[in-house]
Design a protein around this motif. Structure first.
Motif, PDB file in Angstrom:
ATOM      1  N   VAL A  15       0.832  -1.206   0.000  1.00 41.26           N
ATOM      2  CA  VAL A  15       0.000   0.000   0.000  1.00 41.26           C
ATOM      3  C   VAL A  15       0.865   1.254   0.000  1.00 41.26           C
ATOM      4  O   VAL A  15       0.621   2.195  -0.758  1.00 41.26           O
ATOM      5  N   LEU A  16       1.905   1.272   0.835  1.00 38.32           N
ATOM      6  CA  LEU A  16       2.786   2.445   0.881  1.00 38.32           C
ATOM      7  C   LEU A  16       3.497   2.659  -0.450  1.00 38.32           C
ATOM      8  O   LEU A  16       3.568   3.783  -0.949  1.00 38.32           O
ATOM      9  N   LEU A  18       2.613   1.708  -3.479  1.00 31.33           N
ATOM     10  CA  LEU A  18       1.661   2.152  -4.503  1.00 31.33           C
ATOM     11  C   LEU A  18       1.238   3.601  -4.293  1.00 31.33           C
ATOM     12  O   LEU A  18       1.200   4.398  -5.231  1.00 31.33           O
ATOM     13  N   THR A  19       0.939   3.942  -3.053  1.00 30.55           N
ATOM     14  CA  THR A  19       0.503   5.306  -2.743  1.00 30.55           C
ATOM     15  C   THR A  19       1.609   6.310  -3.032  1.00 30.55           C
ATOM     16  O   THR A  19       1.384   7.323  -3.704  1.00 30.55           O
ATOM     17  N   VAL A  20       2.796   6.034  -2.530  1.00 32.05           N
ATOM     18  CA  VAL A  20       3.909   6.957  -2.743  1.00 32.05           C
ATOM     19  C   VAL A  20       4.286   7.006  -4.219  1.00 32.05           C
ATOM     20  O   VAL A  20       4.607   8.072  -4.753  1.00 32.05           O
ATOM     21  N   LYS A  22       2.316   6.843  -6.763  1.00 30.75           N
ATOM     22  CA  LYS A  22       1.370   7.762  -7.410  1.00 30.75           C
ATOM     23  C   LYS A  22       1.723   9.216  -7.094  1.00 30.75           C
ATOM     24  O   LYS A  22       1.664  10.087  -7.967  1.00 30.75           O
ATOM     25  N   LEU A  23       2.084   9.482  -5.839  1.00 34.38           N
ATOM     26  CA  LEU A  23       2.444  10.848  -5.455  1.00 34.38           C
ATOM     27  C   LEU A  23       3.715  11.315  -6.160  1.00 34.38           C
ATOM     28  O   LEU A  23       3.805  12.472  -6.590  1.00 34.38           O
ATOM     29  N   TRP A  39       2.328  12.610   8.057  1.00 33.94           N
ATOM     30  CA  TRP A  39       2.289  11.169   8.291  1.00 33.94           C
ATOM     31  C   TRP A  39       2.535  10.961   9.765  1.00 33.94           C
ATOM     32  O   TRP A  39       2.983  11.860  10.462  1.00 33.94           O
TER      33      TRP A  39
END
Length: 195
Positions: A15-16, A18-20, A22-23, A39
Motif C-alpha cells: 500500500v505504501l 503504490l501510494t507513494v 502515485k504521489l 504522516w
C-alpha cells in the motif's frame, strides 16, 4: 508459509509503495518536489504490526530516502523524542540544502553512520547545509569530507541542541563525499582494567 506478522507487513509495504508511487508520479508531472504534508499516528499501525510500530516507521523512512522526498510527522503524544521510533527514524541527519546535484545519501540508525555524495556546482556560490539531530550523536560526532574542505558546525538557536553542518564548496568541482560517524561512547568510570 508466511507468518501473520509478515503477511501484514507485506500488505502495508504494498500500500505504501503504490501510494507513494502515485504521489511521486504526480509531483514529477507537475515539475515540483514531493513533500508529504503529514504522516504519523504509528499507534494505529501498532495493531497491524502486533504492537511494534518500528517496521512501519522504518519502511516509510526508507521510501522517503530512496525517492529523496521529505515529510512532516505528526503526533499527539507527549515525549515523542524519547520514543524508540523517533531516534534514527524520524530524527536523522539529512541534507537541507545542496549547492549542486545531490547524488545519494543514507543514514544507518543501527551504527549512526550518515553518508552523502553530491556534485557541487561552481557557479552556485552557496553552502550545502545538513541537519544534525543531537539525539543521533549524544557523545559527539566525527565529520569526514572527501576531498578535505572546510566546514562549520553551528547550533540551531531555535532548536537547541540540534546542529547544522555548513559546507562551503565554492573551491571545488570534484564530487564530495560526507561521512558522519558517532564518537565512541566513553567507558564507564566503574570499569576497572585488569593488570
Amino acid at each position: 508459509h508466511l507468518s501473520i506478522r509478515r503477511q501484514r507487513q507485506m500488505c502495508i509495504e504494498t500500500v505504501l509503495e503504490l501510494t507513494v508511487g502515485k504521489l511521486i508520479a504526480h509531483a514529477k508531472a507537475l515539475g515540483v518536489p514531493l513533500f508529504i504534508g503529514e504522516w504519523g499516528n504509528l499507534e494505529n499501525v501498532d495493531q497491524m504490526y502486533l504492537k511494534d510500530p518500528l517496521p512501519a516507521a522504518r519502511l516509510f523512512r526508507d521510501i522517503m530516502e530512496a525517492h529523496r522526498f521529505n515529510a512532516a510527522y505528526w503526533s499527539y503524544q507527549k515525549d515523542l523524542d524519547r520514543r524508540p521510533s523517533f531516534a534514527g527514524i524520524i530524527a536523522r541527519p539529512y541534507p537541507q540544502r545542496i549547492a549542486g546535484k545531490l547524488l545519494d545519501y543514507t543514514y544507518h540508525p543501527d551504527d549512526g553512520v550518515f553518508i552523502c555524495h553530491w556534485q557541487p556546482e561552481p557557479v552556485a556560490n552557496a553552502d550545502s547545509i545538513f541537519f544534525i539531530p543531537d539525539i543521533c550523536y549524544p557523545c559527539g560526532m566525527q565529520v569526514i569530507l572527501e576531498p578535505k574542505i572546510p566546514y562549520q558546525l553551528q547550533t540551531i538557536v531555535s532548536d537547541k541542541p540540534n546542529k547544522q553542518l555548513i559546507i562551503t564548496t565554492s573551491q571545488t568541482t570534484n564530487e564530495i563525499k560526507l561521512i558522519i560517524r558517532p564518537e565512541p561512547k566513553p567507558l564507564s568510570s566503574s570499569v576497572v582494567s585488569q593488570p
